[in-house]
Motif scaffolding. Structure first.
Motif, PDB file in Angstrom:
ATOM      1  N   UNK A 224       0.822  -1.204   0.000  1.00  0.00           N
ATOM      2  CA  UNK A 224       0.000   0.000   0.000  1.00  0.00           C
ATOM      3  C   UNK A 224       0.853   1.250   0.000  1.00  0.00           C
ATOM      4  N   UNK A 225       0.173   2.357  -0.225  1.00  0.00           N
ATOM      5  CA  UNK A 225       0.848   3.644  -0.205  1.00  0.00           C
ATOM      6  C   UNK A 225       1.555   3.835   1.130  1.00  0.00           C
ATOM      7  N   UNK A 226       2.836   3.960   1.105  1.00  0.00           N
ATOM      8  CA  UNK A 226       3.567   4.369   2.305  1.00  0.00           C
ATOM      9  C   UNK A 226       4.924   4.946   1.906  1.00  0.00           C
ATOM     10  N   UNK A 227       5.472   5.698   2.809  1.00  0.00           N
ATOM     11  CA  UNK A 227       6.695   6.441   2.509  1.00  0.00           C
ATOM     12  C   UNK A 227       7.890   5.522   2.280  1.00  0.00           C
TER      13      UNK A 227
ATOM     14  N   UNK B  14       4.870  -3.659 -10.114  1.00  0.00           N
ATOM     15  CA  UNK B  14       6.245  -3.382 -10.548  1.00  0.00           C
ATOM     16  C   UNK B  14       6.408  -1.877 -10.736  1.00  0.00           C
ATOM     17  N   UNK B  15       7.593  -1.403 -10.415  1.00  0.00           N
ATOM     18  CA  UNK B  15       7.901   0.029 -10.558  1.00  0.00           C
ATOM     19  C   UNK B  15       9.257   0.133 -11.232  1.00  0.00           C
ATOM     20  N   UNK B  16       9.420   1.180 -12.049  1.00  0.00           N
ATOM     21  CA  UNK B  16      10.738   1.395 -12.654  1.00  0.00           C
ATOM     22  C   UNK B  16      11.268   2.771 -12.269  1.00  0.00           C
ATOM     23  N   UNK B  17      12.549   2.806 -11.970  1.00  0.00           N
ATOM     24  CA  UNK B  17      13.205   4.090 -11.695  1.00  0.00           C
ATOM     25  C   UNK B  17      14.556   4.097 -12.405  1.00  0.00           C
TER      26      UNK B  17
ATOM     27  N   UNK C 192      10.269   8.765  -6.816  1.00  0.00           N
ATOM     28  CA  UNK C 192       9.775   8.569  -5.445  1.00  0.00           C
ATOM     29  C   UNK C 192       8.254   8.398  -5.448  1.00  0.00           C
ATOM     30  N   UNK C 193       7.587   9.206  -6.234  1.00  0.00           N
ATOM     31  CA  UNK C 193       6.120   9.093  -6.283  1.00  0.00           C
ATOM     32  C   UNK C 193       5.682   7.723  -6.794  1.00  0.00           C
ATOM     33  N   UNK C 194       6.424   7.214  -7.771  1.00  0.00           N
ATOM     34  CA  UNK C 194       6.078   5.878  -8.279  1.00  0.00           C
ATOM     35  C   UNK C 194       6.231   4.835  -7.179  1.00  0.00           C
TER      36      UNK C 194
END
Ligand SMILES: Nc1ncnc2c1ncn2[C@@H]1O[C@H](COP(=O)(O)OP(=O)(O)OP(=O)(O)O)[C@@H](O)[C@H]1O
Length: 728
Positions: free
Chosen positions: A360-363, A397-400, A410-412
């Motif tokens: 979930x959304x978390x820092x 999945x996230x790409x940076x 960071x937002x992703x």
């Protein structure tokens, strides 16, 4: 255009016309068919030898025969064991080459200052020093190995250089600032080239040569200059000297058709089954023959079907069960043979089995899987594959990657992250920002692993593994994939893997894909452009990648081709990320059928319908050659690669090139064999980073047996135990 025009061309870049694309009035030979010139080197291909002095450079026609009388002939190699003959060591008439060698930059200043190699590998260091007029200094090779023109040996000292304070990352780190704790205490600007005084920076933007680029999604802000080794985070957040990158890549299309878009496997796809596969290490699980045997969950099976996969490739047959069994793996298989799915599918299967819930959304996000790759475009491609195979699951999945706004990365991440696909510099930055925690990492994947472990990225990988929270190798699964695996790198890799890791070799380690028809033409440097145009006109609109050795040359050749009305774009490390992605997009969709590229595009990129690769310049290392030509002939499709061999500068690669050609059962021109003989080096390695032709798991030097099978048949394993001492 004669070579004397090079300097003028470059010093007055085509600012208004760049990006170099001619859509209207586009040249068309009308030769869309198979008109490619596969004739063995003819005399006209030979008569482009080195010129005695600069005056002779004017006009391409004044070539001189090099005295390789057999250049028009080629030998079909039935027997791959050609190399046995290298011991003869006889000399042919090539020695004159050296005597009238022409130094390319002598009059133009274009490549002047050989010590000042600003290869992208080296940029970290070079950019620490003041530079003047980007076209006057240095060799800007992007070669992944030591540069062959002038830069040779310039970073040999870094070999196996884990622990050196000066990362030499090729493509990724260049975007940030770093190295203050290293040999070179200066910082680099955040934007590629912007701010280093390179005059041609202005070509891509508003004409301001220094940090002046301001694109649609970008702005350039000069930071304040806090010292830190960390590459991108501070730079991009404005904490350090250098401009801030604010490029936000457009989101990929969300519709199912786009997600599952794929190209067809080629006529040689079934021939994969005949390739020998070697598995070494003990207690290897048996290979599987079908996707069903992998017992994946229904959603994954649906995604596999929607992706058009009906049959496993050899590397998938062996790697999937090994990864499913929880084993560490080093896998080497030819370019374009499905290594990405070979690691993604079993990782996803495990995640599904373990009931991974949507993070979930978390820092602070704690991904279960981290995948690293050396270039931004490649990691983005891997991400798209991960997104495709995880479609309909709760795995996110996230790409940076570098060259994009840090805040965007960071937002992703904070929206949830199970699989993190990252380039090393950006990954370290994000870890430094405490947006990513490593405690949950169960899978660590190094794609293009030999590149990730060499002197460029090796130090960064070491840092990653020593980051607080990163599970030890005993507690995570580490997976390494590449088409090339030099021996020396295999040994380094041992540090990252459990001692009982398995090694899968599909075909010859470091061998070229046999679906690529390779042609080597002897072309002197001053005839290359003419030859290139001739070939491209024959090719017509078929998609072609043209590799050159330096970023500046990439710009130059792209501009030159546009002037010749051949619709061309370019990709290299001095282009803004937005431009790089635009170039790749234009090439992918066929808007620009010719892509001039440096090594930044050599590895991993999977672009539909690339029918030709042209090595305008041969790379300095043979493994690079194998990767470059592997951009065509993928997934059972046929491709063609033509390489311009300039005896003046390429003789060092003749010997490994003959071996690669022979092993792939390609024609070996007699003149190339002669050069290989005459430059014979006992115990040659074929690579600047050790022997890429490690036909086996290098542990076998210590431990003995392995298993040999054709793909699809399970192996009988009886290897000796690994000598742990050698690896830990
Ligand atoms: N089993 C399969 N059936 C059909 N297509 C496949 C299969 N496996 C992979 N492909 C497709 O083959 C292409 C090449 O795969 P991939 O990019 O993973 O190759 P690779 O081995 O990683 O190449 P490189 O060494 O150049 O990185 C991709 O388009 C991929 O979707």
């Amino acid at each position: 255009m004669g070579d004397e025009d090079w300097e003028a061309e470059i010093i007055k870049p085509h600012m208004s016309s760049y990006v170099p694309v001619f859509e209207e009035d586009r040249y068309s030979s009308g030769a869309n068919g198979d008109t490619f010139n596969r004739t063995p080197a003819s005399s006209s291909e030979m008569d482009d030898g080195p010129r005695r002095d600069h005056f002779m450079r004017s006009g391409f026609a004044s070539g001189r025969s090099l005295g390789n009388r057999d250049a028009g002939e080629s030998n079909k190699r039935e027997n791959p064991s050609t190399l046995g003959a290298f011991g003869v060591g006889k000399r042919f008439g090539n020695k004159g080459f050296l005597n009238d060698k022409f130094e390319e930059g002598d009059s133009s200043g274009f490549w002047r200052g050989k010590e000042s190699n600003d290869s992208e590998d080296n940029q970290t260091r070079n950019r620490g020093f003041p530079r003047r007029g980007g076209y006057q200094d240095g060799n800007d090779s992007e070669a992944s190995g030591p540069s062959r023109r002038g830069g040779r040996g310039s970073f040999r000292g870094c070999r196996g250089g884990f622990g050196l304070g000066s990362p030499n990352n090729e493509f990724e780190q260049r975007e940030g600032t770093q190295c203050t704790g290293g040999l070179f205490g200066s910082k680099r600007p955040t934007l590629s080239g912007a701010g280093n005084g390179d005059t041609y920076q202005s070509r891509s933007g508003n004409g301001s040569g220094r940090g002046g680029y301001k694109g649609l999604n970008e702005e350039v802000i000069t930071g304040s200059g806090k010292n830190s080794w960390k590459s991108e985070a501070e730079g991009e957040s404005g904490d350090t000297q250098g401009p801030k990158v604010t490029y936000i890549p457009p989101p990929p299309p969300e519709d199912e058709d786009s997600i599952f878009a794929h190209y067809q496997t080629g006529i040689n796809f079934d021939k994969y089954d005949t390739i020998l596969v070697e598995v070494s290490g003990h207690d290897a699980p048996s290979a599987i023959l079908t996707f069903e045997e992998a017992h994946l969950c229904q959603t994954l099976n649906n995604n596999i079907a929607k992706a058009g996969y009906t049959k496993l490739t050899p590397v998938q047959k062996y790697s999937i069960p090994i990864i499913l069994a929880g084993r560490d793996l080093m896998a080497c298989a030819q370019t374009g043979s499905g290594k990405t799915a070979a690691f993604l599918l079993p990782i996803l299967a495990h995640m599904m089995r373990d009931g991974i819930t949507a993070s979930r959304f978390k820092e602070l996000q704690e991904p279960e899987c981290i995948i690293v790759a050396p270039t931004r475009e490649l990691i983005n491609q891997i991400y798209l594959e991960a997104r495709k195979f995880s479609f309909g699951t709760c795995v996110r999945a996230v790409v940076i990657y570098g060259g994009t706004q840090l805040g965007h990365s960071i937002r992703q991440i904070i929206q949830g992250c199970n699989i993190l696909c990252a380039t090393p510099g950006r990954l370290m930055d994000i870890i430094g920002k405490e947006k990513i925690g490593l405690k949950q990492v169960k899978y660590l994947v190094l794609d293009e692993a030999d590149r990730m472990l060499d002197m460029g990225f090796g130090p960064e990988m070491k840092k990653l593994l020593s980051c607080p929270g990163m599970p030890s190798k005993e507690q995570r699964q580490t997976l390494m994939f590449s088409a090339t695996f030099p021996e020396e790198i295999q040994r380094l890799a041992g540090e990252f893997l459990k001692s009982d890791y398995l090694f899968v070799a599909v075909g010859q380690v470091g061998g070229a894909c046999r679906d690529v028809q390779q042609t080597i033409l002897q072309v002197g440097q001053y005839s290359k452009r003419e030859k290139l145009v001739e070939i491209l006109r024959n090719i017509g609109d078929e998609r072609t990648m043209v590799f050159v050795e330096t970023k500046k040359k990439a710009d130059f050749i792209a501009t030159f081709l546009c002037q010749e009305k051949i619709s061309t774009t370019s990709i290299h490390g001095d282009r803004e990320q937005r431009e790089r992605e635009q170039a790749l997009g234009d090439f992918r969709c066929g808007k620009c059928p010719v892509l001039v590229a440096t090594s930044v595009a050599a590895r991993g990129l999977d672009i539909e319908n690339v029918q030709h690769v042209i090595n305008f310049d041969l790379p300095s290392a043979i493994d690079e050659y194998v990767h470059r030509i592997g951009r065509t002939g993928r997934c059972g499709n046929i491709g063609r690669a033509v390489s311009f061999f300039d005896p003046e500068s390429d003789s060092h690669i003749a010997q490994p090139l003959v071996k690669v050609l022979s092993d792939a059962q390609q024609d070996v021109p007699a003149w190339l064999e002669e050069i290989a003989f005459s430059t014979y080096v006992p115990g040659f390695s074929g690579s600047t980073r050790g022997n890429i032709f490690a036909s086996v798991d290098t542990r076998k030097n210590y431990q003995g047996k392995s298993t040999l099978n054709t793909a699809g048949f399970s192996s009988s394993q009886a290897p000796n135990p690994v000598d742990d001492e050698s690896w830990d």
